[in-house]
Design a protein around this motif. Structure first.
Motif, PDB file in Angstrom:
ATOM      1  N   GLY A 280      12.174 -43.555  45.722  1.00 41.57           N
ATOM      2  CA  GLY A 280      13.537 -44.200  46.307  1.00 41.57           C
ATOM      3  C   GLY A 280      13.504 -43.937  47.701  1.00 41.57           C
ATOM      4  O   GLY A 280      14.120 -45.023  48.463  1.00 41.57           O
ATOM      5  N   LEU A 281      13.195 -43.053  48.344  1.00 40.92           N
ATOM      6  CA  LEU A 281      13.185 -42.812  49.967  1.00 40.92           C
ATOM      7  C   LEU A 281      12.233 -44.272  50.477  1.00 40.92           C
ATOM      8  O   LEU A 281      12.644 -44.804  51.410  1.00 40.92           O
ATOM      9  CB  LEU A 281      12.816 -41.525  50.341  1.00 40.92           C
ATOM     10  CG  LEU A 281      12.625 -41.179  51.733  1.00 40.92           C
ATOM     11  CD1 LEU A 281      13.959 -41.395  52.669  1.00 40.92           C
ATOM     12  CD2 LEU A 281      11.877 -39.882  52.021  1.00 40.92           C
ATOM     13  N   ARG A 282      11.277 -44.220  49.890  1.00 37.27           N
ATOM     14  CA  ARG A 282      10.279 -45.146  50.548  1.00 37.27           C
ATOM     15  C   ARG A 282      10.579 -46.596  50.296  1.00 37.27           C
ATOM     16  O   ARG A 282      10.328 -47.466  51.184  1.00 37.27           O
ATOM     17  CB  ARG A 282       8.725 -44.928  49.915  1.00 37.27           C
ATOM     18  CG  ARG A 282       7.950 -43.907  50.350  1.00 37.27           C
ATOM     19  CD  ARG A 282       7.831 -43.436  51.707  1.00 37.27           C
ATOM     20  NE  ARG A 282       7.050 -44.833  52.289  1.00 37.27           N
ATOM     21  CZ  ARG A 282       6.997 -45.157  53.411  1.00 37.27           C
ATOM     22  NH1 ARG A 282       7.695 -44.510  54.280  1.00 37.27           N
ATOM     23  NH2 ARG A 282       6.499 -46.201  53.864  1.00 37.27           N
ATOM     24  N   ALA A 283      11.403 -46.728  49.344  1.00 38.91           N
ATOM     25  CA  ALA A 283      11.993 -48.117  49.104  1.00 38.91           C
ATOM     26  C   ALA A 283      12.919 -48.498  50.413  1.00 38.91           C
ATOM     27  O   ALA A 283      12.744 -49.600  50.730  1.00 38.91           O
ATOM     28  CB  ALA A 283      12.788 -48.099  47.888  1.00 38.91           C
ATOM     29  N   ARG A 318       9.937 -55.096  47.333  1.00 37.86           N
ATOM     30  CA  ARG A 318      10.428 -55.700  46.122  1.00 37.86           C
ATOM     31  C   ARG A 318       9.794 -55.017  45.005  1.00 37.86           C
ATOM     32  O   ARG A 318      10.052 -54.987  44.128  1.00 37.86           O
ATOM     33  CB  ARG A 318      10.342 -57.293  46.290  1.00 37.86           C
ATOM     34  CG  ARG A 318      10.835 -58.082  45.150  1.00 37.86           C
ATOM     35  CD  ARG A 318      10.670 -59.409  45.009  1.00 37.86           C
ATOM     36  NE  ARG A 318      11.016 -60.061  46.351  1.00 37.86           N
ATOM     37  CZ  ARG A 318      12.134 -60.693  46.481  1.00 37.86           C
ATOM     38  NH1 ARG A 318      12.909 -60.519  45.374  1.00 37.86           N
ATOM     39  NH2 ARG A 318      12.523 -61.342  47.601  1.00 37.86           N
ATOM     40  N   GLU A 319       8.195 -54.624  45.163  1.00 35.06           N
ATOM     41  CA  GLU A 319       7.333 -54.107  44.245  1.00 35.06           C
ATOM     42  C   GLU A 319       8.081 -52.854  43.734  1.00 35.06           C
ATOM     43  O   GLU A 319       8.124 -52.569  42.609  1.00 35.06           O
ATOM     44  CB  GLU A 319       6.003 -54.070  44.660  1.00 35.06           C
ATOM     45  CG  GLU A 319       5.328 -55.311  44.870  1.00 35.06           C
ATOM     46  CD  GLU A 319       5.166 -56.145  43.387  1.00 35.06           C
ATOM     47  OE1 GLU A 319       5.149 -55.362  42.311  1.00 35.06           O
ATOM     48  OE2 GLU A 319       4.949 -57.394  43.435  1.00 35.06           O
ATOM     49  N   VAL A 320       8.474 -52.010  44.992  1.00 34.65           N
ATOM     50  CA  VAL A 320       9.194 -50.774  44.409  1.00 34.65           C
ATOM     51  C   VAL A 320      10.377 -50.744  43.871  1.00 34.65           C
ATOM     52  O   VAL A 320      10.532 -50.177  42.861  1.00 34.65           O
ATOM     53  CB  VAL A 320       9.240 -49.823  45.927  1.00 34.65           C
ATOM     54  CG1 VAL A 320      10.023 -48.486  45.559  1.00 34.65           C
ATOM     55  CG2 VAL A 320       7.913 -49.761  46.690  1.00 34.65           C
ATOM     56  N   LEU A 321      11.149 -51.697  44.249  1.00 37.33           N
ATOM     57  CA  LEU A 321      12.552 -51.968  43.304  1.00 37.33           C
ATOM     58  C   LEU A 321      12.291 -52.244  42.115  1.00 37.33           C
ATOM     59  O   LEU A 321      13.225 -51.893  41.224  1.00 37.33           O
ATOM     60  CB  LEU A 321      13.380 -52.973  44.309  1.00 37.33           C
ATOM     61  CG  LEU A 321      13.980 -52.138  45.530  1.00 37.33           C
ATOM     62  CD1 LEU A 321      14.630 -53.573  46.303  1.00 37.33           C
ATOM     63  CD2 LEU A 321      14.752 -51.119  45.331  1.00 37.33           C
ATOM     64  N   SER A 322      11.313 -53.250  41.839  1.00 40.54           N
ATOM     65  CA  SER A 322      10.928 -53.753  40.506  1.00 40.54           C
ATOM     66  C   SER A 322      10.909 -52.485  39.337  1.00 40.54           C
ATOM     67  O   SER A 322      11.401 -52.449  38.334  1.00 40.54           O
ATOM     68  CB  SER A 322      10.020 -54.624  40.375  1.00 40.54           C
ATOM     69  OG  SER A 322       8.489 -54.118  40.617  1.00 40.54           O
ATOM     70  N   ARG A 323      10.251 -51.180  40.043  1.00 42.76           N
ATOM     71  CA  ARG A 323       9.860 -50.160  39.318  1.00 42.76           C
ATOM     72  C   ARG A 323      11.097 -49.363  39.024  1.00 42.76           C
ATOM     73  O   ARG A 323      11.277 -48.743  38.054  1.00 42.76           O
ATOM     74  CB  ARG A 323       8.897 -49.474  39.766  1.00 42.76           C
ATOM     75  CG  ARG A 323       7.602 -49.957  39.407  1.00 42.76           C
ATOM     76  CD  ARG A 323       7.055 -51.206  39.892  1.00 42.76           C
ATOM     77  NE  ARG A 323       5.817 -51.409  39.395  1.00 42.76           N
ATOM     78  CZ  ARG A 323       5.241 -52.558  39.861  1.00 42.76           C
ATOM     79  NH1 ARG A 323       5.940 -53.532  40.837  1.00 42.76           N
ATOM     80  NH2 ARG A 323       4.123 -53.127  39.488  1.00 42.76           N
ATOM     81  N   LEU A 324      12.015 -49.439  40.067  1.00 43.60           N
ATOM     82  CA  LEU A 324      13.335 -48.641  40.009  1.00 43.60           C
ATOM     83  C   LEU A 324      14.500 -49.390  39.497  1.00 43.60           C
ATOM     84  O   LEU A 324      15.528 -48.592  39.136  1.00 43.60           O
ATOM     85  CB  LEU A 324      13.548 -48.251  41.547  1.00 43.60           C
ATOM     86  CG  LEU A 324      12.776 -47.254  42.230  1.00 43.60           C
ATOM     87  CD1 LEU A 324      13.210 -47.158  43.824  1.00 43.60           C
ATOM     88  CD2 LEU A 324      12.675 -45.879  41.512  1.00 43.60           C
ATOM     89  N   ALA A 329      19.925 -50.313  37.811  1.00 42.07           N
ATOM     90  CA  ALA A 329      20.905 -51.013  36.939  1.00 42.07           C
ATOM     91  C   ALA A 329      22.140 -50.654  36.537  1.00 42.07           C
ATOM     92  O   ALA A 329      23.460 -51.375  36.798  1.00 42.07           O
ATOM     93  CB  ALA A 329      20.105 -51.765  35.889  1.00 42.07           C
ATOM     94  N   THR A 330      22.347 -49.436  36.132  1.00 41.18           N
ATOM     95  CA  THR A 330      23.311 -48.698  35.713  1.00 41.18           C
ATOM     96  C   THR A 330      24.107 -47.728  36.679  1.00 41.18           C
ATOM     97  O   THR A 330      25.226 -47.218  36.484  1.00 41.18           O
ATOM     98  CB  THR A 330      23.160 -47.809  34.497  1.00 41.18           C
ATOM     99  OG1 THR A 330      22.046 -46.697  34.692  1.00 41.18           O
ATOM    100  CG2 THR A 330      22.485 -48.785  33.324  1.00 41.18           C
ATOM    101  N   ARG A 331      23.555 -47.646  37.866  1.00 42.51           N
ATOM    102  CA  ARG A 331      24.074 -46.590  38.900  1.00 42.51           C
ATOM    103  C   ARG A 331      24.476 -47.634  40.392  1.00 42.51           C
ATOM    104  O   ARG A 331      25.258 -47.045  41.150  1.00 42.51           O
ATOM    105  CB  ARG A 331      22.990 -45.792  39.385  1.00 42.51           C
ATOM    106  CG  ARG A 331      22.632 -44.772  38.296  1.00 42.51           C
ATOM    107  CD  ARG A 331      21.551 -43.759  38.289  1.00 42.51           C
ATOM    108  NE  ARG A 331      21.248 -42.818  37.674  1.00 42.51           N
ATOM    109  CZ  ARG A 331      20.440 -42.868  36.506  1.00 42.51           C
ATOM    110  NH1 ARG A 331      20.097 -44.132  36.138  1.00 42.51           N
ATOM    111  NH2 ARG A 331      20.285 -41.869  35.804  1.00 42.51           N
ATOM    112  N   TYR A 332      23.893 -48.803  40.510  1.00 41.76           N
ATOM    113  CA  TYR A 332      24.141 -49.395  41.904  1.00 41.76           C
ATOM    114  C   TYR A 332      24.919 -50.698  41.510  1.00 41.76           C
ATOM    115  O   TYR A 332      24.208 -51.798  41.049  1.00 41.76           O
ATOM    116  CB  TYR A 332      22.882 -49.476  42.489  1.00 41.76           C
ATOM    117  CG  TYR A 332      22.803 -50.142  43.921  1.00 41.76           C
ATOM    118  CD1 TYR A 332      24.151 -49.901  44.619  1.00 41.76           C
ATOM    119  CD2 TYR A 332      21.991 -50.989  44.695  1.00 41.76           C
ATOM    120  CE1 TYR A 332      24.122 -50.638  45.768  1.00 41.76           C
ATOM    121  CE2 TYR A 332      22.072 -51.182  45.865  1.00 41.76           C
ATOM    122  CZ  TYR A 332      23.106 -51.084  46.372  1.00 41.76           C
ATOM    123  OH  TYR A 332      23.447 -51.714  47.847  1.00 41.76           O
TER     124      TYR A 332
END
Length: 396
Positions: A280-283, A318-324, A329-332
């Motif tokens: 998440g930090l790297r995102a 975008r690639e990182v976020l697709s995995r996160l 989805a339920t937190r942000y």
């Protein structure tokens, strides 16, 4: 973007959980006289104790709205402090590293709901303070805590994707080497950018690349002899040579060294282990570094391709976020807004790609530059929320 890490923003202000009110002063002109700026209302303060035995003591008369909790650590060890819903453990605000004997502020908006402070000392079990209930008002959103266990599946999925990206990076750097070996510098200049951009898209893995990243994508910063230093290697060393009149012969060794470094990284990647807690930090940091290094031109060694690199970094984010996404989805709540910001950034940067290549930074007009900076700054601010939400938290 080099493998430098940005500053980790741990403020819930970016998430909307820790809010600081800034009221704009209004300057009115009436009958030729100026009205003084409106006074900023003082926020209510409450001192709350931080310790294993008396966590959360001092908060007995809750009020709704924005307020400041002065967290005073009376123990002999540093601690993290969360304000949470004691039933769901949704977090409304946090402060890290509250040292012994120190006081740190936490600014939050409270509304109808149930709240309790959780004190998490470095070397002791977590302690939850008294529960406080409010029956009115509208508070900021809460986010369920993310654990390191939650981050393992997205980290493994991302690591697998990086492996495929390294395969492609090896192929493209060999194309670059082949052009240099046969003395075709025009073809080498065309081959350099695709290879470099492919590597740049892997930005969230830089920490796991270790020393290999400096060999592959380092700059001459801090080197005694600058661009002539033997320690200046990799993509930017070749970039400098290709756009500063160096001969193919002078670039053969750097090209061979780059292919060797990328191939070694690819071959060792299956045994590498990314830290799930860093995903998440790297995102957030990928584009934070983009703003710091690419949009200032600090990594331009002649190709004028900083905007292309920034675009690749958007793709990498975008690639990182697709995995996160399953966690977010339920937190942000503003995840759709973040997606729109990514689309906007990509569209803005794509506007500077022409049939003849990418527009160099120093060719942008002032309005164009302001648009790029504002778009990327807004996106980085949104991504700070991802870093905050995905920061693993102890719950016991």
């Amino acid at each position: 973007m080099s493998g430098l890490r940005g500053t980790h923003l741990r403020l819930y202000g970016a998430l909307g959980l820790a809010l600081v009110l800034v009221l704009a002063a209004v300057l009115a002109v009436r009958h030729g006289q100026h009205r003084a700026p409106a006074a900023r209302p003082a926020l209510p303060h409450t001192t709350v104790e931080v310790s294993s035995s008396r966590c959360g003591r001092g908060w007995s008369s809750p009020v709704p709205g924005v307020q400041v909790f002065d967290l005073h650590n009376t123990s002999d060890a540093p601690a993290e402090v969360y304000l949470e819903d004691p039933t769901s453990q949704a977090v409304y605000g946090e402060v890290e590293d509250v040292g012994p004997g120190t006081t740190r502020p936490l600014t939050v908006r409270l509304g109808k709901g149930t709240y309790a402070f959780k004190c998490v000392p470095d070397d002791a079990d977590a302690a939850t303070g008294p529960t406080v209930r409010l029956d009115r008002g509208y508070g900021g959103p809460g986010a369920a805590p993310v654990t390191e266990h939650d981050l393992i599946p997205p980290a493994l999925a991302y690591q697998k994707w990086v492996g495929g990206g390294l395969d492609e990076t090896v192929r493209l750097t060999k194309d670059l080497q082949d052009a240099i070996d046969r003395g075709d510098l025009t073809a080498a200049r065309k081959a350099w950018l695709p290879a470099h951009l492919q590597y740049e898209r892997l930005g969230a893995a830089y920490d796991a690349f270790g020393d290999a990243d400096a060999k592959i994508n380092g700059t001459d910063a801090g080197l005694p002899d600058g661009v002539r230093d033997r320690g200046f290697t990799g993509f930017h060393r070749i970039e400098y040579g290709l756009w500063h009149g160096r001969s193919a012969g002078a670039l053969r060794d750097p090209a061979a060294g780059l292919v060797k470094a990328v191939t070694a990284l690819r071959d060792s990647w299956a045994q590498a282990r990314m830290d799930p807690a860093q995903l998440g930090l790297r995102a957030h940091e990928i584009l934070e570094n983009t703003v710091q290094f690419e949009l200032t031109g600090r990594t331009d060694y002649g190709s004028g391709s900083n905007l292309a690199t920034a675009r690749a970094n958007v793709d990498g984010t975008r690639e990182v976020l697709s995995r996160l996404r399953p966690l977010l989805a339920t937190r942000y709540a503003d995840l759709p807004g973040l997606t729109r910001e990514l689309d906007r950034a990509g569209h803005t940067l794509d506007g500077f790609r022409t049939p003849s290549g990418w527009t160099p930074l120093d060719h942008l007009t002032r309005p164009q530059r302001e648009t790029v900076d504002a778009t990327m700054d807004d996106l980085v601010e949104h991504l700070a929320s991802v870093a905050t939400i995905c920061d693993p938290r102890r719950t016991v």
